[in-house]
Design an enzyme around this catalytic site. Structure first.
Site, PDB file in Angstrom:
ATOM      1  N   ASP A 118      23.889  17.313  15.012  1.00 32.58           N
ATOM      2  CA  ASP A 118      23.454  15.803  15.321  1.00 32.58           C
ATOM      3  C   ASP A 118      21.879  15.938  14.719  1.00 32.58           C
ATOM      4  O   ASP A 118      21.260  14.810  14.847  1.00 32.58           O
ATOM      5  CB  ASP A 118      23.341  15.688  16.615  1.00 32.58           C
TER       6      ASP A 118
ATOM      7  N   GLU B 259      31.499  24.044  32.346  1.00 37.56           N
ATOM      8  CA  GLU B 259      30.307  24.482  31.579  1.00 37.56           C
ATOM      9  C   GLU B 259      29.312  24.449  32.953  1.00 37.56           C
ATOM     10  O   GLU B 259      28.583  23.696  33.204  1.00 37.56           O
ATOM     11  CB  GLU B 259      29.657  23.477  30.680  1.00 37.56           C
TER      12      GLU B 259
ATOM     13  N   ASP C 128      29.213  17.621  22.464  1.00 32.60           N
ATOM     14  CA  ASP C 128      28.366  18.003  23.768  1.00 32.60           C
ATOM     15  C   ASP C 128      27.827  16.451  24.164  1.00 32.60           C
ATOM     16  O   ASP C 128      26.854  16.276  24.667  1.00 32.60           O
ATOM     17  CB  ASP C 128      27.108  18.765  23.559  1.00 32.60           C
TER      18      ASP C 128
ATOM     19  N   HIS D 163      24.066  29.308  28.097  1.00 29.04           N
ATOM     20  CA  HIS D 163      23.066  28.899  29.121  1.00 29.04           C
ATOM     21  C   HIS D 163      22.813  30.333  29.755  1.00 29.04           C
ATOM     22  O   HIS D 163      22.925  30.727  31.003  1.00 29.04           O
ATOM     23  CB  HIS D 163      23.693  28.180  30.227  1.00 29.04           C
TER      24      HIS D 163
END
Length: 391
Positions: free
Chosen positions: A260, A141, A285, A207
């Site tokens: 979440d 990532e 994550d 991103h």
């Protein structure tokens, strides 16, 4: 909690009297048989042959016990107080915590760092793939990310994807790099996606400042994953639909979601499931604070403060999560996803996203014998990890 590792599975195991949820179906009063680390047979009722170990799901997990395949997390950074970037011992420590929450196999996600550091870390993960059955590869990532959507990545270490640098990192993994997140609009981004896919890894866009057209170009170039949908990318606008709707409209693409209730509101969790049925991968994550206490942590090169389970860097940006996949499963069902869809999102879909859908993610004969026994309210009552991946 019972647990078997790939090195200790040598006999036969039957788990019976459970609701088996697998591959979009629910079988009541089901049983599954594992021999030498693989599922060999399933059925219903009491029509199963004797085994060395027999687990009555009702006695272990209560009425309404649920049996699923082991969870597969394709995007996580640590847990139990340890970060994956800290080395082999830290990876094993964090994995033990997540395994107790049902994640039997995981891709080790690495945050942006120098090329030298990433090369060494990818090589270390490749060694772990050979020795630890629950590690299925690495996920880069970064560092090929958009500075405008850097999130908790160090902007000073971000870079454009030069062909030789992409090749260097892929080579360090010796075929174990499973996923690379990239901003496709960067110079050389689309060519990098083609190179990543040609090397046998999944290219993910994330991103990123990509608009709808750029996202579609990335998918045409071979990208098949959207990294944590909605986070660190343009959102949906009625005149600028952006990468999320482009991914939802493309049946080749799997959308990661961090369920979440912090990264995504429950209504958005439900929207993702509704917009891309069968193509949602619930990821954690997770950073080091998952399964640990609030406080100060390091993610890559950045300081992170965790308060009430929410991780943020000094700018206020969310810095990963403290999520585990059993909680993600529960949150998805609470948001309105069906049980079958939510279970697929932690089993079959993430396994398929990284090219392992023929080995992992199903309670079915021939699949690796990873299994999770859950109570009716999604608390983990048992975890079994089967044989090593075929490579």
């Amino acid at each position: 909690m019972a647990e078997l590792t790939h090195s200790s599975v040598s006999g036969s195991l039957v788990i019976h009297s459970a609701r088996i949820v697998s591959a979009g179906t629910i079988v009541d009063d089901g049983w599954a048989r594992i021999e030498d680390g693989r599922f060999v047979e399933t059925g219903t009722g009491s029509d199963w042959a004797p085994a060395e170990t027999v687990i009555d799901a009702r006695e272990t997990a209560g009425a309404g016990a649920i049996l699923t395949a082991g969870f597969v997390d394709i995007h996580g950074h640590g847990g139990g107080g340890a970060a994956f970037d800290e080395g082999i011992d830290a990876i094993r420590h964090a994995r033990a915590m997540h395994r107790a929450h049902g994640t039997t196999r995981a891709v080790v996600s690495l945050v942006t760092a120098s090329l030298d550091a990433l090369e060494a870390r990818v090589a270390a993960v490749a060694d772990l793939v050979d020795s630890d059955a629950d590690i299925i590869g690495s996920h880069l990532e970064g560092p090929f990310l958009d500075p405008a959507h850097k999130g908790a990545h160090d902007a000073a270490l971000l870079r454009d994807p030069a062909p030789e640098e992409v090749a260097r990192l892929l080579a360090a993994g010796r075929g174990t790099v499973r996923q690379v997140t990239i901003a496709p609009e960067l110079p050389g981004g689309l060519d990098a996606i083609r190179a990543i896919v040609a090397a046998g890894a999944a290219a993910a866009i994330g991103h990123t400042s990509a608009d709808d057209a750029m996202a579609r170009a990335a998918f045409e170039a071979g990208a098949t994953i959207l990294t944590h949908a909605f986070n660190a990318m343009p959102s949906i606008h009625h005149r600028a639909p952006g990468p999320v709707l482009a991914a939802a409209a493309d049946h080749r693409v799997i959308l990661e979601a961090i369920a979440d209730n912090v990264h995504l509101h429950p209504h958005i969790i439900k929207l993702v499931f509704d917009s891309a049925p069968g193509r949602v991968a619930l990821v954690t994550d997770a950073m080091a604070a998952a399964g640990s206490a609030d406080g100060q942590y390091i993610l890559g090169a950045l300081e992170v403060t965790v308060e009430q389970g929410v991780a943020r860097i000094a700018s206020g940006s969310i810095a990963g999560s403290t999520l585990t996949q059993d909680v993600a499963l529960r949150r998805a069902v609470e948001a309105g996803a069906s049980l079958e869809a939510a279970v697929d999102a932690v089993t079959t879909t993430p396994a398929a996203a990284v090219g392992l859908g023929d080995q992992l993610g199903r309670v079915s004969a021939g699949y690796l014998g990873d299994a999770v026994l859950l109570t009716s309210d999604f608390k983990v009552a048992g975890v079994w990890t089967g044989a090593a991946l075929a490579r």
